[in-house]
Write an enzyme that holds these catalytic residues in place. Structure first.
Site, mmCIF file in Angstrom:
data_model
loop_
_atom_site.group_PDB
_atom_site.id
_atom_site.type_symbol
_atom_site.label_atom_id
_atom_site.label_comp_id
_atom_site.label_asym_id
_atom_site.label_seq_id
_atom_site.Cartn_x
_atom_site.Cartn_y
_atom_site.Cartn_z
ATOM 1 N N GLY A 61 28.829 29.989 83.690
ATOM 2 C CA GLY A 61 29.498 30.753 82.648
ATOM 3 C C GLY A 61 29.802 32.185 83.031
ATOM 4 O O GLY A 61 30.878 32.712 82.716
ATOM 5 N N THR A 62 28.888 32.848 83.707
ATOM 6 C CA THR A 62 29.099 34.249 84.079
ATOM 7 C C THR A 62 30.296 34.404 84.997
ATOM 8 O O THR A 62 31.170 35.250 84.772
ATOM 9 C CB THR A 62 27.829 34.823 84.744
ATOM 10 N N ASN A 136 25.966 32.898 71.283
ATOM 11 C CA ASN A 136 24.752 32.363 71.894
ATOM 12 C C ASN A 136 23.477 32.856 71.214
ATOM 13 O O ASN A 136 22.419 32.245 71.358
ATOM 14 C CB ASN A 136 24.704 32.729 73.378
ATOM 15 N N GLN A 171 28.568 27.653 74.689
ATOM 16 C CA GLN A 171 27.657 27.078 73.701
ATOM 17 C C GLN A 171 28.293 25.933 72.904
ATOM 18 O O GLN A 171 27.626 25.315 72.070
ATOM 19 C CB GLN A 171 27.206 28.174 72.715
ATOM 20 N N THR A 229 33.232 26.869 99.613
ATOM 21 C CA THR A 229 33.190 25.415 99.705
ATOM 22 C C THR A 229 32.689 24.803 98.405
ATOM 23 O O THR A 229 31.627 25.165 97.899
ATOM 24 C CB THR A 229 32.273 24.975 100.860
ATOM 25 N N CYS A 317 19.952 36.539 79.164
ATOM 26 C CA CYS A 317 20.648 37.463 80.062
ATOM 27 C C CYS A 317 20.405 38.913 79.690
ATOM 28 O O CYS A 317 20.688 39.815 80.463
ATOM 29 C CB CYS A 317 22.148 37.185 80.034
#
Length: 382
Positions: A61-62, A136, A171, A229, A317
């Protein structure tokens, strides 16, 4: 008589590309890895009702939020005040780099974005509007369809392609529709770690025609938007869990809403000076965020942990900063209410027995902490 060579195991002489198969390699192992990656992309796209080339695999997500916000052309960023730090800080970095000013949209006391203020903040030079699908911390579900209609109307008014609408939907997959066409979004972030899938993998939906530039360079993978990759095995498992979450969301939502509402009702009835953060109607089925006057949310979480119950004070976070939750403050709550808040987010297999145990344990913890808090006891005596 012609001698035949014994059947040999394939010899892998491409470890510079990766000691496990690289999807970009031309040999059989690489082709097989590419097939797995392509299948995963198609499965994610199907859940989102998108085209497979609109799915960019990320590390989570970040990175998805960073890419969506930092990768768009210069111009102002309009974001809700309760966005995840990965969106707010990406917007702040844009401003620092001279890309454009950050404009914050307030929310009401339930955490719902104020559409009339959003409309006033968007200008012809706005590059991106970023609003999370569901918060969240307090679980508020935002009116994304209405936000998208507003953004489209403003585009039409200015006769231009921007602003683009980005939605952090990390979420959402367990409970809400991810149909990007019906939602009307241009970019949308999702994350495997929120749906029982493996960590370290996520995806960003990027609608065809959105002029996004990479923030990771040096390889040209993922349509040139995300160098590095690809991990085809993580992508495969992410897609599997996303498909599963999509199939289960209606049943899971129904069960958890019952437990959520039951728990909230009993807490507010049985624990004095307890309050719910965020509204009850537009709320994720698994989210309960509560404040308790006279206690520290951090202490409550530690006491719950000692009793076998894992909870949190808010976004993991933000925990290292030890600040009051900016999300709860944005709802108009006091700093003490923000510091006394705890967040309980339910798993899909939660039972009523577990809820009842949590309630009784929480009541005991709050009562004991308040008795030991002399300032609170003195206030009650007045």
């Amino acid at each position: 008589r012609v001698a035949t060579m014994p059947r040999m195991k394939r010899i892998f002489l491409d470890t510079a590309s990766g000691t496990s198969p690289n999807p970009a390699s031309l040999h059989q192992e690489g082709v097989a890895a590419k097939k797995i990656l392509d299948q995963a992309r198609q499965e994610v796209a199907a859940v989102l009702m998108a085209q497979s080339d609109e799915i960019i695999f990320t590390s989570g997500g970040t990175e998805g939020n960073n890419l969506a916000i930092l990768g768009l052309p210069k111009g102002e960023v309009v974001v809700s005040v309760i966005e995840h730090p990965s969106a707010l800080e990406a917007a702040a970095l844009r401003e620092k780099l001279g890309y454009g000013q950050v404009l914050l949209v307030p929310v009401n006391n339930e955490g719902v974005i104020k559409l009339e203020t959003l409309a006033k903040l968007i200008s012809p030079t706005t590059a991106v509007v970023s609003v999370m699908y569901a918060n969240n911390e307090v679980g508020t579900i935002e009116p994304i369809v209405e936000v998208a209609k507003l953004v489209r109307a403003i585009r039409k008014k200015f006769n231009q392609a921007q602003p683009y609408l980005h939605v952090d939907a990390c979420q959402a997959p367990r409970f809400l529709s991810l149909d990007v066409r019906k939602l009307g979004v241009d970019l949308m972030t999702i994350n495997s770690g929120k749906i029982y899938g493996p960590r370290g993998i996520g995806a960003l939906f990027v609608k065809r025609g959105v002029p996004l530039e990479p923030i990771l360079i040096g390889g040209g993978q993922e349509g040139g938007l995300r160098a590095g990759t690809e991990n085809h095995l993580l992508a495969r498992d992410f897609a599997k869990f996303l498909v599963l979450a999509n199939k289960r969301k209606d049943k899971e939502s129904k069960n958890l809403i019952k437990l959520r509402d039951y728990f909230i009702k009993l807490v507010l009835r049985s624990i004095p000076q307890a309050s719910l953060n965020g509204g009850l109607v537009n709320r994720l089925p698994n989210n309960v965020n509560l404040s308790f006057v006279g206690v520290s949310g951090e202490q409550v979480v530690l006491e719950l942990d000692a009793k076998g119950i894992a909870a949190s004070t808010g976004s993991a976070c933000s925990i290292p900063k030890h600040d009051s939750s900016y999300v709860i403050l944005a709802l108009g709550k006091s700093k003490s209410e923000a510091k006394s808040a705890i967040r309980l987010t339910f798993p899909r297999d939660l039972t009523k027995t577990q809820i009842d145990y949590t309630l009784q344990t929480l009541k005991s913890i709050i009562s004991n902490l308040r008795k030991n808090n002399h300032a609170y006891s003195a206030e009650l005596a007045l």
